[in-house]
Design an enzyme around this catalytic site. Structure first.
Site, PDB file in Angstrom:
ATOM      1  N   GLU A 257     -31.454  20.864 -10.759  1.00  0.00           N
ATOM      2  CA  GLU A 257     -32.644  20.511 -11.540  1.00  0.00           C
ATOM      3  C   GLU A 257     -33.398  21.813 -11.756  1.00  0.00           C
ATOM      4  OE1 GLU A 257     -33.353  17.484 -12.667  1.00  0.00           O
ATOM      5  OE2 GLU A 257     -31.733  16.459 -11.640  1.00  0.00           O
ATOM      6  N   CYS A 291     -41.921  22.041 -13.907  1.00  0.00           N
ATOM      7  CA  CYS A 291     -40.708  22.337 -14.682  1.00  0.00           C
ATOM      8  C   CYS A 291     -40.781  21.810 -16.110  1.00  0.00           C
ATOM      9  CB  CYS A 291     -39.487  21.778 -13.963  1.00  0.00           C
ATOM     10  SG  CYS A 291     -39.738  20.101 -13.417  1.00  0.00           S
TER      11      CYS A 291
HETATM   12  P1  NAP Z   1     -36.580  29.357  -6.720  1.00  0.00           P
HETATM   13  O1  NAP Z   1     -37.132  30.703  -6.523  1.00  0.00           O
HETATM   14  O2  NAP Z   1     -35.320  29.200  -7.455  1.00  0.00           O
HETATM   15  O3  NAP Z   1     -36.468  28.709  -5.268  1.00  0.00           O
HETATM   16  C1  NAP Z   1     -36.049  27.382  -5.096  1.00  0.00           C
HETATM   17  C2  NAP Z   1     -35.390  27.251  -3.733  1.00  0.00           C
HETATM   18  O4  NAP Z   1     -34.187  28.011  -3.725  1.00  0.00           O
HETATM   19  C3  NAP Z   1     -36.244  27.800  -2.600  1.00  0.00           C
HETATM   20  O5  NAP Z   1     -36.072  27.000  -1.465  1.00  0.00           O
HETATM   21  C4  NAP Z   1     -35.641  29.173  -2.384  1.00  0.00           C
HETATM   22  O6  NAP Z   1     -35.860  29.692  -1.101  1.00  0.00           O
HETATM   23  C5  NAP Z   1     -34.171  28.870  -2.594  1.00  0.00           C
HETATM   24  N1  NAP Z   1     -33.346  30.047  -2.890  1.00  0.00           N
HETATM   25  C6  NAP Z   1     -33.739  31.273  -3.309  1.00  0.00           C
HETATM   26  N2  NAP Z   1     -32.670  32.075  -3.458  1.00  0.00           N
HETATM   27  C7  NAP Z   1     -31.577  31.342  -3.122  1.00  0.00           C
HETATM   28  C8  NAP Z   1     -30.174  31.601  -3.087  1.00  0.00           C
HETATM   29  N3  NAP Z   1     -29.677  32.777  -3.442  1.00  0.00           N
HETATM   30  N4  NAP Z   1     -29.342  30.614  -2.698  1.00  0.00           N
HETATM   31  C9  NAP Z   1     -29.820  29.404  -2.365  1.00  0.00           C
HETATM   32  N5  NAP Z   1     -31.140  29.103  -2.374  1.00  0.00           N
HETATM   33  C10 NAP Z   1     -32.008  30.053  -2.758  1.00  0.00           C
HETATM   34  O7  NAP Z   1     -37.666  28.406  -7.470  1.00  0.00           O
HETATM   35  P2  NAP Z   1     -39.199  28.229  -7.153  1.00  0.00           P
HETATM   36  O8  NAP Z   1     -39.910  29.452  -7.623  1.00  0.00           O
HETATM   37  O9  NAP Z   1     -39.435  27.741  -5.775  1.00  0.00           O
HETATM   38  O10 NAP Z   1     -39.520  27.008  -8.129  1.00  0.00           O
HETATM   39  C11 NAP Z   1     -39.766  27.169  -9.467  1.00  0.00           C
HETATM   40  C12 NAP Z   1     -38.566  26.812 -10.321  1.00  0.00           C
HETATM   41  O11 NAP Z   1     -38.143  25.496 -10.039  1.00  0.00           O
HETATM   42  C13 NAP Z   1     -38.918  26.797 -11.795  1.00  0.00           C
HETATM   43  O12 NAP Z   1     -37.887  27.392 -12.533  1.00  0.00           O
HETATM   44  C14 NAP Z   1     -39.021  25.326 -12.115  1.00  0.00           C
HETATM   45  O13 NAP Z   1     -38.829  24.990 -13.463  1.00  0.00           O
HETATM   46  C15 NAP Z   1     -37.965  24.767 -11.245  1.00  0.00           C
HETATM   47  N6  NAP Z   1     -38.187  23.332 -11.034  1.00  0.00           N
HETATM   48  C16 NAP Z   1     -37.354  22.424 -11.627  1.00  0.00           C
HETATM   49  C17 NAP Z   1     -37.597  21.057 -11.473  1.00  0.00           C
HETATM   50  C18 NAP Z   1     -36.700  20.027 -12.081  1.00  0.00           C
HETATM   51  O14 NAP Z   1     -36.699  18.904 -11.599  1.00  0.00           O
HETATM   52  N7  NAP Z   1     -35.926  20.340 -13.106  1.00  0.00           N
HETATM   53  C19 NAP Z   1     -38.672  20.635 -10.708  1.00  0.00           C
HETATM   54  C20 NAP Z   1     -39.499  21.596 -10.141  1.00  0.00           C
HETATM   55  C21 NAP Z   1     -39.238  22.941 -10.287  1.00  0.00           C
HETATM   56  P3  NAP Z   1     -37.015  30.802  -0.854  1.00  0.00           P
HETATM   57  O15 NAP Z   1     -38.280  30.131  -1.190  1.00  0.00           O
HETATM   58  O16 NAP Z   1     -36.845  31.125   0.572  1.00  0.00           O
HETATM   59  O17 NAP Z   1     -36.702  31.946  -1.774  1.00  0.00           O
END
Ligand code: NAP
Length: 483
Positions: A257, A291
């Site tokens: 997602e 998102c």
């Molecule tokens: P993110 O930086 O991608 O982090 C999401 C999760 O992934 C965190 O728990 C992060 O851990 C972990 N992560 C980071 N690097 C990783 C890796 N290499 N392998 C596995 N996991 C890893 O996203 P965010 O900044 O928290 O959230 C914002 C994003 O989420 C936006 O792009 C938003 O659009 C998207 N989003 C999508 C939806 C949907 O339903 N489509 C809903 C909400 C948000 P750390 O925090 O420890 O880095």
């Protein structure tokens, strides 16, 4: 303003593995995004501890798989009631760790309560179907039926922006369908995940069925992805990380997602009075860190000036500041780096001819709600996901042009159109290349049982409890030969 009841004295937190609170070896300080004050010390799970969590989830998977559905439903009902009892505390945790304005955080908790309720209800209606085997020449005298079986250990990786409800979208359907979970919450929002673990313990979940491991996303994430014992990764977060997970996961089931730069079309017959508040909410709710945040507004040229002026004056009235203040509507971005990045994107757009209609400035870590005018499709504020309180408003000569502009994006999560013409509405719904179309609403709309997910770089798979259960279960076919 209400006083926070979160206990800030005991800063050192523990991992939750196999039903026990486990002391970490190393810790990382967690800071409030709004005040920059230290709010906790978060254990960084070692490789051994991550393995322990996976093993715990693996060893209890048969207990969960054989638990009758009424019991799984009961645990989820209990959780929903416990959360209701602790509503204020839960919202304050979110406000503290994510700078989500308390009013919005209370809204998120209310949705989370409902999400777990939906999960309790769906636990009772997971079923297969009978297959008319004799429709095939070789199928006579055979009875065929399907059932859905739990997949086993689910690795759940979640983002910071809805720390309770997006965790619920993974934990709820996983428990409902008899799976076990290793949860890795976003590093900025671990407190709400620990709180969930406390509540689930009280709700009667067997030890080991939920494990919470905190630490760097890359380290914990990689270990979950590489483990043969973890059968599925359910990820919500940025497209970059999502794509990297997909590339490493091999045959493991993966749902993603991801992000978007959602847009809405405003047709010339629209009642502006009615839609401006919706558009303001869509663009600025949770500082645009949603998102499906409304990032691009395409307004028919006949009403463009009127829409723009009204939207800007409504933006001016938004209350910005402390997330723990009930009046606040827009607070700090999740990190100072995100503030810098947003300002940089605004400056780049202005250097290439865009104009700032309002905002474009900061107060501490709060980026004031910003309206961009004359932004072109290739500018980052348009074609990338801004994830900040920035929205662009551009004129269009027809709905057809609006559809073309919305589809001209690498993302495709949700999109909307405001129109009173039924033919225009249905034609637009057909032509928009996204996972969900909102007619007479902004794309920033979600209730928690609807199918939700994107196309293109916005992801694969669907959430919304029933749909997530489908992803988290395997279809089994049974054929009974009566001869
Ligand atoms: P993110 O930086 O991608 O982090 C999401 C999760 O992934 C965190 O728990 C992060 O851990 C972990 N992560 C980071 N690097 C990783 C890796 N290499 N392998 C596995 N996991 C890893 O996203 P965010 O900044 O928290 O959230 C914002 C994003 O989420 C936006 O792009 C938003 O659009 C998207 N989003 C999508 C939806 C949907 O339903 N489509 C809903 C909400 C948000 P750390 O925090 O420890 O880095």
């Amino acid at each position: 303003m209400k006083n926070a009841t979160v206990n800030k004295e005991d800063l050192k937190r523990k991992l939750f593995i196999n039903g026990e609170w486990v002391v970490g070896e190393e810790h990382a300080a967690l800071f409030s995004p709004y005040s920059q004050e230290k709010i906790a010390d978060i254990p960084q799970a070692t490789s051994y501890q991550i393995e322990e969590a996976i093993n715990a989830a693996y060893s209890v998977r048969e207990i969960m798989a054989s638990m009758p559905s009424y019991k799984r439903a009961e645990i989820l009902e209990n959780l929903s009631s416990l959360l209701k009892k602790n509503e204020q505390k839960a919202a304050e945790i979110i406000a503290l760790e994510a700078a989500k304005p308390l009013k919005t955080a209370l809204g998120e908790v209310a949705r989370t309560i409902e999400t777990y309720k939906f999960a309790a209800e769906e636990a009772k209606r997971i079923h297969g179907e009978t297959i008319p085997m004799d429709a095939a020449i070789n199928g006579e005298n055979r009875i065929g039926f399907t059932s859905r079986e739990p997949i086993g250990v689910v690795g759940a990786i979640t983002p910071f922006n809805f720390p309770m409800n997006l965790v619920a979208h993974k934990v709820g359907p996983a428990i409902a369908s008899g799976n076990t979970i290793v949860l890795k919450p976003a590093s900025q929002t671990p407190l709400s995940a620990y709180f969930l673990a406390e509540l689930l313990e009280e709700a009667g979940l067997p030890k080991g069925a939920l494990n919470v491991v905190t630490g760097s996303g890359r380290i914990v994430g990689d270990q979950l992805i590489k483990s043969d014992k973890v059968k599925m990764i359910t990820f919500t977060g940025s497209p970059e990380v999502g794509i990297s997970i997909r590339n490493k996961a091999g045959l493991k089931k993966v749902t993603l997602e991801l992000g978007s730069n959602a847009g809405v079309i405003v047709d010339k017959d629209t009642d502006l009075e009615k839609i401006i508040p919706r558009c303001i909410m869509g663009a600025f709710s949770n500082q645009g860190q949603v998102c499906i945040s409304l990032q691009r507004i395409y307004v028919h040229e006949e009403i463009y000036e009127q829409f723009k002026n009204r939207f800007i004056s409504a933006t001016e009235k938004l209350v910005c500041g402390d997330p723990l203040n009930m009046e606040t509507e827009v607070s700090a971005l999740i990190s100072p780096q995100d503030v810098d990045r947003s300002l940089q994107w605004i400056r780049e757009a202005v250097a290439e001819g865009a104009e700032v209609g309002i905002g474009g400035k900061t107060e501490g870590n709060v980026l004031l709600p910003t309206v961009m005018l004359k932004a072109k499709q290739h500018m980052k504020v348009s074609c990338q996901e801004v994830f900040a309180p920035i929205v662009l408003i551009n004129p269009i000569s027809s709905v057809k042009e609006g559809i073309k502009l919305i589809n001209d994006s690498k993302y495709g999560l949700q999109a909307g159109i405001f129109t009173t013409d039924i033919q225009t509405a249905l034609k637009t719904a057909k032509e928009l290349h996204v996972g969900g179309v909102l007619i007479n609403d902004v794309p920033t709309y979600r209730v928690d049982h609807m199918p939700y997910g994107g196309v293109k770089d916005s992801g694969t798979g669907r959430e919304g409890i029933r749909y997530a259960i489908e992803e988290m279960t395997e279809l089994k076919l049974v054929i009974f030969n009566q001869d």
